[in-house]
Design a protein around this motif. Structure first.
Motif, short mmCIF file in Angstrom:
data_model
loop_
_atom_site.label_atom_id
_atom_site.label_comp_id
_atom_site.label_asym_id
_atom_site.label_seq_id
_atom_site.Cartn_x
_atom_site.Cartn_y
_atom_site.Cartn_z
N ALA A 1 -11.43 7.25 7.86
CA ALA A 1 -11.50 6.60 6.71
C ALA A 1 -11.23 7.25 5.42
CB ALA A 1 -13.25 6.30 6.67
N LYS B 1 0.78 -1.03 -0.11
CA LYS B 1 -0.05 -0.12 -0.04
C LYS B 1 0.90 1.26 0.06
CE LYS B 1 -3.72 -2.50 0.91
NZ LYS B 1 -4.48 -2.93 -0.27
N SER C 1 -3.08 0.54 -3.67
CA SER C 1 -2.52 -0.89 -3.58
C SER C 1 -1.61 -0.98 -4.88
CB SER C 1 -3.59 -1.74 -3.59
OG SER C 1 -4.28 -1.79 -2.55
N PRO D 1 -8.05 4.09 15.45
CA PRO D 1 -8.15 3.45 13.89
C PRO D 1 -7.62 4.77 13.04
CG PRO D 1 -9.86 2.47 14.95
CD PRO D 1 -9.34 3.39 16.13
N GLN E 1 -5.81 -4.26 10.69
CA GLN E 1 -5.65 -5.51 11.14
C GLN E 1 -3.87 -5.70 11.50
OE1 GLN E 1 -6.44 -7.69 7.67
NE2 GLN E 1 -8.43 -8.04 8.05
N THR F 1 -1.82 -3.06 9.79
CA THR F 1 -2.14 -2.69 8.41
C THR F 1 -2.89 -1.36 8.64
OG1 THR F 1 -4.24 -4.00 8.36
CG2 THR F 1 -1.78 -4.85 7.25
N ASP G 1 -5.63 -0.67 7.55
CA ASP G 1 -7.13 -0.89 7.95
C ASP G 1 -7.43 -1.64 9.19
OD1 ASP G 1 -5.94 -3.59 7.39
OD2 ASP G 1 -7.38 -4.08 6.00
N THR H 1 -0.01 3.31 14.44
CA THR H 1 -0.54 2.10 13.54
C THR H 1 0.75 1.50 13.09
OG1 THR H 1 -2.73 2.92 12.95
CG2 THR H 1 -1.63 1.47 11.61
N VAL I 1 -7.47 5.95 4.76
CA VAL I 1 -7.39 4.71 4.38
C VAL I 1 -7.98 4.62 3.00
CG1 VAL I 1 -8.30 2.36 4.71
CG2 VAL I 1 -7.88 3.75 6.51
N ASN I 2 -9.02 5.51 2.45
CA ASN I 2 -9.61 5.02 1.26
C ASN I 2 -8.65 5.92 0.28
OD1 ASN I 2 -11.91 4.17 2.29
ND2 ASN I 2 -12.96 6.05 2.23
N GLN J 1 -7.46 -9.87 13.99
CA GLN J 1 -7.91 -8.93 14.88
C GLN J 1 -8.34 -8.86 16.17
OE1 GLN J 1 -11.29 -6.74 12.87
NE2 GLN J 1 -10.32 -6.19 10.91
#
Length: 597
Positions: A577, A396, A585, A574, A432, A428, A430, A422, A580-581, A438
């Motif tokens: 969003a 990523k 990849s 976390p 994990q 990761t 997301d 993180t 992350v979005n 998780q």
């Protein structure tokens, strides 16, 4: 005495000498050029070292009864030879052929072994490493191993724009010194099956810590500096990668295991070594976009759509800033991420083998500077081979959470702090861990990432009159604290005039200092920082000096947010969003997400 018996070995030898054996010399000369010349590696074969096509020139199968020359076995054997040769010419020819083939194979192996050593010796001669004494001593701790004894690896990748040597021909500039054009922190997870590359904007305002100069002296800490200025500390043509490493460690709280810096010339050579890299652009790019000082549009340099680039064109693509999107460094980082994804795909399609990696390493090491832990070809190739099990989809790329601050960029807190946490936790993006597990109970839905504005905003401090203007200083060693406090002030409609580190980083209590006539405003500001003291200061205006009490409160707030999100007590908050979005990849379409604005 009886007369000598006719025939025998002596007579056969005399007969052979009287006829001569011209083929002997000719056949012996078929293995030539065993010295190492150039030592380059192309397509998995070693060339220029006396071995062509992976074997020895000539056909060792054509061996006569004398063991070197003559016709094909069993057909041209001479009756004048020894008795056993006359009786079994085919068998002896086969023995001779086997003997010569064995010696030939042994010779090839010796030459190849020598060539391999020569290639590694050549690569080692290319590599430059920076002084280990230039690395800061107050570094973040190394990560703990996982249950299998494996550790994550953090690699700092720097693309420099030094104009030294042939780089001036490629870079299109005349400025002296060196700057970091690209910086990516690559986190390889402990399972060595996932990786994430974090682009750090070069215009981001950060604190540059103490760094070592070429003369051995150390600079003072410099708050509020552009991130890429760290590479220029010392103002040398080769740059200061150790200072960039020190800055990244201070910024992120993550220990950097390795640093790799490649300049223009090395980058261009690498793209040629893999046969070019596939890229994509949403519109045509002209000469004037590459060189804004040209004064005219010029011809098309990079065409709209998909294309394969190498050398100068590849460099133009990754350095392109104008004529696409909002002409920002943010868009350029997106294209760099797309390029690296495409480069990884190209290398993996060719196979992560020494035959693929050695030409790439040869091209790169000519213009590479590394940390002392990667200062040999064997270490570089071994590290590259350790990444061969990472699937492209599990690589990523993303950019640190950011926002514009005039012509510069601010890193957005607490989102960027969550990103560093993180990676520190080897999770990761997301949420994990590196093996996909998780912390939630089996079957429970994943927690929703909280919005960065989920916490209640403070009420505006002023509804009339001039705005309150405040400078924020971090009086601790905790990273990101001043930026976090600035977020609180801005949410209360307070104008933040600056964010930097204080000269005293051992402050225990948060204090709001004020100049003449500013006490009322200072008391309003102090209300945003429970427990803060209010005192007169020497400077005009209002300043917030953050202490360890504020740092402890920020840490408790982060832990509380993590618990309310359903994570374990040690889990990081976390990521939002939207962060992350925006991630890319390694197998994403090369035409997507290559611009901004």
């Amino acid at each position: 005495m009886p007369a000598p018996r006719p025939g025998g070995r002596a007579e056969a030898r005399r007969a052979a000498q009287s006829r001569g054996t011209p083929g002997k010399t000719a056949q012996r000369s078929t293995t030539q050029g065993s010295g190492v010349q150039g030592g380059t590696v192309q397509g998995g074969t070693v060339q220029g070292i006396g071995v062509q096509g992976g074997g020895v020139q000539g056909r060792p199968g054509r061996v006569g009864p004398d063991g070197w020359a003559g016709g094909r076995p069993g057909r041209d054997a001479r009756p004048e030879g020894p008795r056993n040769t006359r009786r079994h010419p085919a068998r002896n020819a086969r023995r001779g052929a086997r003997r010569i083939i064995a010696w030939s194979v042994a010779g090839v192996l010796v030459v190849l072994a020598g060539a391999g050593g020569a290639v590694y010796y050549k690569l080692n001669g290319n590599i430059r490493s920076f002084d280990p004494d230039a690395i800061a001593t107050d570094r973040p701790p190394a990560p703990a191993p996982d249950a299998h004894g494996n550790r994550p690896v953090n690699v700092l990748l720097i693309g420099s724009d030094s104009r030294a040597g042939r780089n001036s021909d490629l870079g299109g500039g005349n400025e002296g010194g060196a700057r970091s054009d690209t910086t990516i922190l690559l986190h390889v997870y402990a399972d060595h099956r996932h990786a994430v590359g974090i682009s750090i904007p070069r215009d981001a305002l950060v604190t540059v810590p103490r760094c070592r100069l070429p003369n051995g002296k150390w600079t003072k800490e410099q708050p509020g500096q552009m991130f890429n200025s760290a590479f220029s500390v010392g103002n040398t043509e080769s740059g200061n990668p150790a200072c960039t490493q020190n800055t990244v460690e201070k910024l992120t709280g993550i220990r950097v295991d390795h640093t790799i810096e490649v300049n223009f010339q090395g980058f261009a050579a690498m793209t040629g070594a893999v046969g070019g890299v596939d890229v994509c652009l949403p519109n045509d790019i002209h000469e004037g976009n590459i060189n804004p000082g040209l004064g005219r549009k010029g011809k098309v340099v990079l065409a709209k759509g998909r294309q394969r680039v190498s050398g100068q064109q590849a460099l133009d693509y990754v350095r392109l800033r104008h004529g696409i999107g909002d002409d920002s460094d943010i868009g350029r980082m997106k294209r760099q991420q797309a390029f690296l994804s495409s480069l990884l795909a190209k290398i993996k399609s060719q196979g992560l083998s020494p035959g693929t990696l050695l030409p790439l390493a040869d091209a790169a090491t000519r213009s590479m500077t590394v940390d002392p832990g990667l200062d040999s070809a064997a270490k570089l190739v071994d590290f590259a081979l350790s990444l061969q099990d990472i699937d492209l989809h599990d690589v990523k790329f993303l950019t640190t959470p950011w926002r514009y601050n005039g012509a510069r960029i601010d890193l957005v807190h607490p989102a960027v702090d969550s990103l560093w946490n993180t990676l520190q936790a080897d999770r990761t993006i997301d949420g994990q861990d590196a093996t996909g597990r998780q912390d939630d109970a089996p079957g429970s839905p994943p927690p929703e990432a909280p919005s960065p504005t989920a916490s209640p905003s403070p009420s505006p401090l002023t509804t009339e009159g001039p705005p309150i203007r405040v400078a924020v200083l971090n009086g601790t060693t905790a990273p990101g604290l001043a930026a976090r406090a600035a977020e609180t002030l801005r949410a209360a409609r307070v104008t933040v005039t600056g964010v930097r580190s204080a000269s005293n980083t051992a402050r225990a209590t948060t204090t709001v200092e004020y100049g003449t006539g500013q006490r009322a405003g200072a008391e309003k500001v102090a209300a945003l920082f429970p427990g803060a003291a209010v005192t007169p200061g020497q400077a005009a205006g209002i300043s917030v000096l953050l202490g360890r009490d504020y740092a402890a409160g920020a840490a408790a707030s982060a832990a509380s947010a993590s618990a309310s999100a359903g994570g374990s007590s040690g889990a990081p908050v976390p990521l939002p969003a939207e962060v992350v979005n925006e991630a890319r990849s390694g197998d994403d379409d090369i035409c997507g997400n290559v611009s901004y604005g």
